[in-house]
Each structure stands twice: as C-alpha cells, then as structure tokens.
Design a protein around this motif. Structure first.
Motif, PDB file in Angstrom:
ATOM      1  N   LYS A 252       0.948  -1.199   0.080  1.00  0.00           N
ATOM      2  CA  LYS A 252       0.029  -0.010  -0.049  1.00  0.00           C
ATOM      3  C   LYS A 252       1.007   1.393   0.120  1.00  0.00           C
ATOM      4  N   PHE A 253       0.469   2.060  -1.036  1.00  0.00           N
ATOM      5  CA  PHE A 253       1.333   3.496  -0.996  1.00  0.00           C
ATOM      6  C   PHE A 253       0.692   4.549  -0.101  1.00  0.00           C
ATOM      7  N   HIS A 254       1.612   5.351   0.454  1.00  0.00           N
ATOM      8  CA  HIS A 254       1.169   6.395   1.665  1.00  0.00           C
ATOM      9  C   HIS A 254       2.020   7.616   1.092  1.00  0.00           C
ATOM     10  N   TRP A 255       1.429   8.694   1.225  1.00  0.00           N
ATOM     11  CA  TRP A 255       2.202   9.794   1.205  1.00  0.00           C
ATOM     12  C   TRP A 255       2.055  10.719   2.674  1.00  0.00           C
ATOM     13  N   LYS A 256       3.239  10.898   3.349  1.00  0.00           N
ATOM     14  CA  LYS A 256       3.134  11.803   4.537  1.00  0.00           C
ATOM     15  C   LYS A 256       3.486  13.038   4.509  1.00  0.00           C
ATOM     16  N   PRO A 257       2.723  13.829   4.798  1.00  0.00           N
ATOM     17  CA  PRO A 257       3.038  15.317   4.551  1.00  0.00           C
ATOM     18  C   PRO A 257       4.200  15.666   5.741  1.00  0.00           C
ATOM     19  N   LEU A 258       5.564  16.244   5.162  1.00  0.00           N
ATOM     20  CA  LEU A 258       6.463  16.567   6.182  1.00  0.00           C
ATOM     21  C   LEU A 258       6.088  17.875   7.111  1.00  0.00           C
ATOM     22  N   ALA A 259       5.090  18.614   6.486  1.00  0.00           N
ATOM     23  CA  ALA A 259       4.744  19.790   7.494  1.00  0.00           C
ATOM     24  C   ALA A 259       3.588  19.310   8.510  1.00  0.00           C
ATOM     25  N   GLY A 260       3.149  18.017   8.361  1.00  0.00           N
ATOM     26  CA  GLY A 260       2.034  17.655   9.427  1.00  0.00           C
ATOM     27  C   GLY A 260       0.835  17.822   8.917  1.00  0.00           C
ATOM     28  N   THR A 261      -0.025  17.263   9.492  1.00  0.00           N
ATOM     29  CA  THR A 261      -1.604  17.087   8.967  1.00  0.00           C
ATOM     30  C   THR A 261      -2.379  18.187   9.762  1.00  0.00           C
ATOM     31  N   CYS A 262      -2.961  18.965   8.860  1.00  0.00           N
ATOM     32  CA  CYS A 262      -3.952  20.028   9.438  1.00  0.00           C
ATOM     33  C   CYS A 262      -5.012  20.232   8.746  1.00  0.00           C
ATOM     34  N   SER A 263      -6.225  20.371   9.248  1.00  0.00           N
ATOM     35  CA  SER A 263      -7.423  20.679   8.343  1.00  0.00           C
ATOM     36  C   SER A 263      -8.207  21.984   9.007  1.00  0.00           C
ATOM     37  N   LEU A 264      -8.970  22.404   8.213  1.00  0.00           N
ATOM     38  CA  LEU A 264      -9.707  23.455   8.387  1.00  0.00           C
ATOM     39  C   LEU A 264     -10.950  23.099   9.326  1.00  0.00           C
ATOM     40  N   ILE A 265     -11.878  24.206  10.056  1.00  0.00           N
ATOM     41  CA  ILE A 265     -12.878  23.831  10.744  1.00  0.00           C
ATOM     42  C   ILE A 265     -14.049  24.033   9.721  1.00  0.00           C
ATOM     43  N   TRP A 266     -15.290  23.320   9.762  1.00  0.00           N
ATOM     44  CA  TRP A 266     -16.210  23.431   9.093  1.00  0.00           C
ATOM     45  C   TRP A 266     -16.696  24.714   8.623  1.00  0.00           C
ATOM     46  N   ASP A 267     -16.946  25.475   9.913  1.00  0.00           N
ATOM     47  CA  ASP A 267     -17.572  27.094   9.775  1.00  0.00           C
ATOM     48  C   ASP A 267     -16.499  27.554   8.881  1.00  0.00           C
ATOM     49  N   GLU A 268     -15.470  27.516   9.119  1.00  0.00           N
ATOM     50  CA  GLU A 268     -14.197  28.358   8.425  1.00  0.00           C
ATOM     51  C   GLU A 268     -14.157  27.862   6.945  1.00  0.00           C
ATOM     52  N   ALA A 269     -14.468  26.605   6.673  1.00  0.00           N
ATOM     53  CA  ALA A 269     -14.129  26.293   5.347  1.00  0.00           C
ATOM     54  C   ALA A 269     -15.353  26.551   4.481  1.00  0.00           C
TER      55      ALA A 269
END
Ligand code: HDE
Length: 716
Positions: A252-269
């Motif tokens: 299985k292939f994975h890409w791991k972001p070196l800058a870490g995982t971050c998401s928006l918040i729904w209201d913000e999105a």
C-alpha cells in the motif's frame, strides 16, 4: 525471433541505451513547446502579420461584416472551440512540478528504477483535486481530495493516482457510475455544487453499507485540508511490488506530509467559499513562488504473499485500510514540489493520469475497484482529450523514448519515418523491437499470478464486513474530532429533504459504527436510535484492534510554526516595535507575517514611522490566517475597536480555535470583541518577548483544541 534485432545476432542496429534522466528532464522536454511572445509581432495561426486587431472587415463603416475576413473568422473560430469536457470527477484541480528522490535503495521491495538510487531525482507532476464539484467550484468544500502523481521515470511514466483518504466508497467498479450519479449535483436542478449534503448522496450511501467507512472519513475534518502541504495521500488499493528475482509482495502506498496534517474547521471552510474560493490552490501557488516548497514522504506498507490471509479483512477490499499498528509504513523517499506550471490548460488540465500507467517492478492486484479503474481512465481521456493521441500532449509524454507501431488518428503529431508499421518486419530492420523477457532487460512482464476459477458475478464473502473499520476509525478520533464528526452528520442530514433517508442513516447505519455517535446525531434530529447494533454479525465484522492512533489528524500535528500565516492587526498610532518585533520573530521560524490594517494606506506608527500593510481587515480576513496578534498603541487599538471588521476579526479567530496574542494596549481589542483573557490559547504581554514562545507553541498544535467546546458561544 530472427527479425528481432535484440535477439538477431546479425543485427547491429541501434537500440535504446538505459535512460538516465535528471530532476530537470521533464522541464527540458517541455521547453520545446514553451512559447514566449515577447518581442514578437501579432500574427494569425498561419503566420500572417495582423495590422488591425480592433476592427473586423466590413462593407462600409456601419455595414455588415464580410465573410472574407479570415483574420476575424480564425480568431472567433478558435475562441468558440476553446473548451474541452471537464473531468467527470476531479474536475477542479491544481498542480505543481517537482521531483522524487529515494532515501536509500528500495531494491529489496521493487526493481522499479525510480526506487533504486538515492542519488537519483525523478521528475514528477502532481495534481490535487476535489471530486464532486465542477472546474469552477470552491476549494474548501467537504469532499475527498485527489492526489495524483505522475513520475517521469527512465523506464516510462508511473502514475500513482491516489486520494487523501485510504479507502473508497464502493468495492466493485461496476458501482462507480451509480455512486458518481448519486454524489454529483442532482440531475433536475444541478444543485448542490461541490457538496455531498443532499438527498441522492445520502439515499445511495445509506442503501450501500459498504460506503459507511469512507463516508465517515468524509464526515471528519480530513474533508477540508488546511493546505495541500498538510494532507496525507494514499494509493488506496493494494498493489504488488516485484523485486529483481521476480518475487512479489503486496504494497500500500502512502504520502506523509512533512509539514504535518492540519485541516480547516467546517465553519471556516464554508466562509472561505466566499472569502477565497481558491484558498488551497492560491496557497500552493504562492508558497511555491516564494520558495516554500511542499514536501511529502513516500512510504509503503509491505505484506509478504504468504501473509495475504492473516488479516481480519481482505487485502483486495478497497473499503479497508491496513492499520499502521499492524503493518508500519516504511518511508522510502521524499517528494518535493518546487515549480508552478507555466500554463494551467496545457499542463494541469491536459494531464492524463491512469492507474494503468505502471513500470516494471510495480503491478496490480485483483482488487475489483482497481481492475475497473484500469479501463476507465484511458476510456474517459479519449473523449476529454479528443482521441487516442493524448499521450503526445507535452505534459503526458514520457521522458524516455516511446516507439511502437501505433499510427495516425486525430491530431497526430509524430512524423513516423519508415515503411513498416508492423512487427515483426524485415523492411525497417525489425525495429522497433520487443525486449526479450528477463528482468535485467527492463521489459514489462506481468506478474504470473495463478488464476484458477469459475467465471462468476459475485462478491467475495471476505468483503462482507462493512462496519468494523468504521468503528476503528471512530474509536481512534480524539474527543474534539468526534464532536466535529457528530456536527458533520447533523449538518449534512439537515440538508436531506426526505425524512426516510435521514431515518435510515441515523437508525440503520450510524448505530453500526457506534451507538453513541448514532444517539448524538439522532438527538440533533429528534430521532430515537436503537440500543444495540442492528446489522447482522457478518456485516459488523470484528477488528483485531480497538483503535489506531495513526488515524487521528492529531497524530501528525506540525509541532512548529513553519509556513503558518499570522495576521498582525494595526492602525494609525500602532507601536511599530510590536509590529517589527513580532514579524522578525515569526519570520525567523519560517512563519509568514501579514500586517493587516483597516485600509491599504500606509499606517503612521506612534513613533512617526510608516508601516506598510500587506492586506486589509476585510480582504485578508481571519479565515485565511492561522493566528492573530494585536499590536499595541492606544490610538491603533481604539481605531480597530471601533471597526466592525476589527472586532469581527478576533471573534472569528476565537471561534475557529486560533491562537490570539495581544501586546500592550492590544488587549483592548480582545475586551471589545468579548474574547476571554484568561484562557488557554490567549496570550497577553507588554512586549513581544512576553508572548512569543507560548504563542508559537500553541500555533505548533495548529489550533487551541481545548477551546472547542466554547467556540460556539462566539457569535461570529
Ligand atoms: Fe478515479 N477517475 N475512479 N479514483 N480518480 C478519474 O479519470 C474511476 C478512484 C482519482 O487529477 C477519471 O481522467 C473509477 C479511486 C483521481 O486528473 C475517471 C473508479 C481513487 C483522479 C475515474 C475510480 C481515484 C481520478 C475522471 C472506481 C483513489 C483525478 C477523469 C472503480 C485511489 C486525476 C479522469 C487527475 C479521475 C474513474 C475510483 C483517484 C472517470 C471507474 C479509488 C485522483 O476515469
């Protein structure tokens, strides 16, 4: 075969040397096609100089336009035909060039040239996309993101056409048209754009329990990444890697972001849809232009063939992931995206990815979703790119030579010399010739999997567990993430008009994931939920793990402030030392400081200095930032406090769990905005040094998570 110059001892004709390309090979190959008009006259497509590009040819100044006007006709005719069909899915995308480099040789897993040499940089082109919305839709919608990578290797193009989620909605490709019809805007009114919050989507997925795991992922904050640099990527299917000895392993292939995982918040999105619909593509573009490249680690999960059946799920089932706690992800190299395309249409729009584009050392499995994809991409590209020669479009050409006996068809560019367009031939020296089978020769040889079966239309019973990994995902989320998922189901279902569909989701699907999840969403919809899981035991399945911490976004938070965007709020009378001090400390740690003022007019600091704004309160709103600093200076803070936009800036930043710092009098704006002063994530001090370290630490955690339960008290 005697006419094969490879095997014919009498032939001493030329044949391909082993290709050695560099990081720049793709860019160099595109150079032939780049066109720069600087210093050139305006001409027609036939090369004729144009002397008037403002007036069509008419019979008299006020008379009809003449058919004879070939200049006018050519221009309009080309314009009228500028559009091509957009992708049926993944229509909205944005791409960048870069390179991949192995950390060390991965020869023990695969003979693919791209993995062999740590000194070797292979050019790549990566396109990120949303799935549901059309080309002009918003970036930050709740959706899966495509993460498609074309590796221009010495042995041909390898495309890793993945997503930012490791599983998929369906198990068999025959259901793909149904799924896409259900999720796309509804056919009668083309509503909603870029959204899954509508009846046909929820109708379909609630009738297809196999979709539950993936739907749960899309109800998490993963569905709106903060930045493409903060997104994981997955090949989804189990592939095969083949080593030099011909031994195969599942991968299985994975890409791991070196800058870490971050998401928006729904209201913000949602607010970003209006404030900056190009939020993700703009940031990637701007970052690459300013040298802040995107970096990802490529990793593999390897399963030996003899271990194929040792899991409590089927490796061929694309609705299942392999928990990292069971099979760790081995990093094999790094990808850096460092160059923006020259032209959106020529590159990003015309690039054609396909999971069928593999090179020796990488092979398929019988995952029925993958098998269907092997057909679908080429098929759709025939229509989208106008016939079978789209491999000649510059962005799609490999960097190694590609010779064969395919000929003609629409828009053929290649001028094939010689008389023999067949093989074997004795007229053109037997070229181009097959590469005799043997690993050292570099020809593609399919893995000889033994298949001994009846022809049958059926789903394997080993695909029957539809819920256990959804439960695993749910169990692996932090409390904040769980609350966001509950909020997401509640919101989405509130847009579903038919009560029986809402009921089906809440009473028949959600309880199988988790009774408490169902109860909470049910409560928000006034629907009572069962006290035990309604699905039969074989559909509920059983996971050997209770949770998998790697499935939480919190497992890979950035931990530093690199690339974070921070607003420093200022107005006339600001303390210039606060602005300069904050800016230099942020920039020293790789963050981007933006001086935000009520207007773009230069700000007169209390000391008499001039401070230049980078943006305005309402043009660079808090939703586009990661954190906010209010600089001191009594007059400045009074002005900001009297501005609705100034007060709203802080309220919104508070609501979206952002770190907020106030220096000196800056705290006055917090008071006006009703932002509590004595709380985690709020930093007050007399100088920049007073606030900086804890402020930066809070930013490194991406959000002030402890504020989540209070966020909704803020009326922003
Ligand atoms: Fe795709 N998919 N897909 N898909 N897909 C397309 O190809 C398809 C699936 C993915 O940036 C189409 O050229 C089928 C899984 C990406 O250009 C089309 C099935 C995954 C992109 C197509 C799937 C993907 C596409 C539309 C189920 C993650 C955008 C235009 C059997 C592993 C690539 C095109 C780009 C695009 C078919 C499921 C990823 C129609 C039939 C699973 C990233 O061919």
């Amino acid at each position: 075969m005697a006419n094969n110059p490879h095997t014919n001892p009498n032939s001493n004709g030329p044949h391909d040397e082993k290709f050695k390309t560099s990081e720049n090979s793709k860019s160099e190959s595109l150079e032939t096609y780049r066109s720069d008009a600087e210093g050139h006259d305006l001409r027609t497509n036939q090369g004729v100089r144009i002397s008037d590009n403002h007036n069509s040819l008419k019979a008299g100044e006020r008379g009809p336009t003449l058919m004879e006007d070939f200049i006018f006709r050519e221009k309009l005719n080309h314009f009228d035909n500028e559009r091509i069909p957009e992708r049926i899915v993944h229509a909205r995308g944005s791409a960048a060039h870069g390179y991949f480099q192995p950390y060390e040789t991965a020869a023990k897993y695969s003979k693919a040239g791209v993995f062999q040499d740590p000194g070797k940089k292979t050019p790549v082109f990566v396109r990120f996309s949303t799935v549901q919305g059309p080309r002009g839709s918003n970036d930050t919608v709740r959706d899966v993101r495509g993460f498609a990578t074309k590796f221009y290797t010495d042995e041909g193009n390898w495309d890793l056409v993945g997503n930012d989620m490791p599983v998929f909605f369906i198990q068999d490709a025959i259901k793909f048209p149904d799924f896409v019809h259900a999720v796309k805007p509804e056919p009668h009114n083309e509503i909603p754009q870029g959204q899954s919050a509508h009846d046909t989507f929820w109708d379909f997925v609630s009738l297809m329990p196999e979709a539950t795991h993936m739907v749960l992922w899309t109800m998490s904050d993963r569905a709106f990444p903060r930045h493409y640099r903060n997104m994981e990527g997955f090949g989804v299917h189990t592939f095969r890697l083949i080593d030099k000895q011909g031994k195969a392993r599942f991968a299985k292939f994975h890409w791991k972001p070196l800058a870490g995982t971050c998401s928006l918040i729904w209201d913000e999105a949602q607010k970003l849809w209006g404030r900056d619909p190009d939020f993700n593509r703009r940031q990637m573009w701007d970052d690459i232009e300013s040298g802040n490249f995107l970096e990802y680690e490529l990793g593999v999960q390897i399963v030996e063939e003899e271990d194929e059946h040792k899991f409590d799920f089927d490796l061929l089932d694309p609705t299942k992931l392999i928990p990292e706690e069971l099979v760790p992800v081995t990093p094999i190299g790094k990808m850096t995206l460092n160059r923006n395309p020259d032209n959106f249409f020529a590159e990003t729009e015309q690039v054609a990815f396909s999971p069928a584009h593999v090179v020796p050392g990488i092979d398929f499995t019988n995952d029925p979703l993958l098998q269907g994809r092997l057909f679908s991409y080429l098929d759709t590209q025939m229509l989208r790119l106008g016939g079978p020669n789209f491999h000649e479009i510059p962005i799609n050409q490999p960097v190694c030579p590609a010779h064969n006996n395919q000929r003609d068809a629409m828009h053929r560019q290649t001028i094939n010399k010689g008389q023999a367009s067949y093989e074997p031939n004795s007229i053109d020296g037997g070229w181009p010739s097959e590469t005799p089978a043997a690993p050292e020769n570099g020809g593609f040889e399919s893995y000889q999997e033994r298949v001994d079966a009846r022809k049958i239309r059926a789903r394997s019973p080993s695909f029957g567990d539809h819920y256990s990994q959804a439960t695993l995902f749910w169990n692996s989320q932090t409390d904040v993430e769980k609350e966001h998922i509950i909020g997401a189901y509640t919101f989405e279902l509130s847009k579903v008009k038919r009560p029986w569909i809402r009921e089906r989701v809440i009473k028949e699907i959600l309880p199988n994931i988790d009774l408490e999840l169902a109860r909470r969403v049910g409560e928000n919809h006034g629907i009572e939920t069962p006290t035990s899981k309604p699905a039969p035991a074989e559909e509920l399945g059983a996971s050997t793990l209770v949770d998998s911490p790697a499935l939480s976004l919190m497992a890979r938070l950035p931990g530093n402030i690199k690339y974070r965007k921070v607003a420093i709020l200022v107005a006339d009378g600001v303390d210039a030392d606060h602005v300069e001090g904050t800016k230099s400390r942020l920039e020293a740690e790789g963050a981007q400081a933006m001086v935000i003022a009520p207007s773009m007019a230069p700000v007169k600091a209390a000391s008499g200095q001039t401070v230049s704004p980078d943006g305005m309160l309402n043009s660079e709103p808090s939703v586009t930032m990661d954190a906010v600093v209010v600089a001191g200076g009594a007059e400045s803070v009074t002005t900001l406090s009297q501005s609705g936009d100034g007060v709203y800036y802080l309220q919104e930043a508070y609501k979206h769990l952002k770190a907020i710092a106030a220096i000196g009098e800056g705290r006055g704006l917090l008071a006006k905005a009703g932002v509590p002063m004595q709380e985690d994530g709020i930093f007050l001090g007399a100088t920049v040094d007073d606030i900086f370290t804890p402020f930066a630490e809070a930013m490194g955690k991406h959000r002030v998570w402890s504020r989540d339960s209070k966020a909704n008290t803020m009326p922003a």
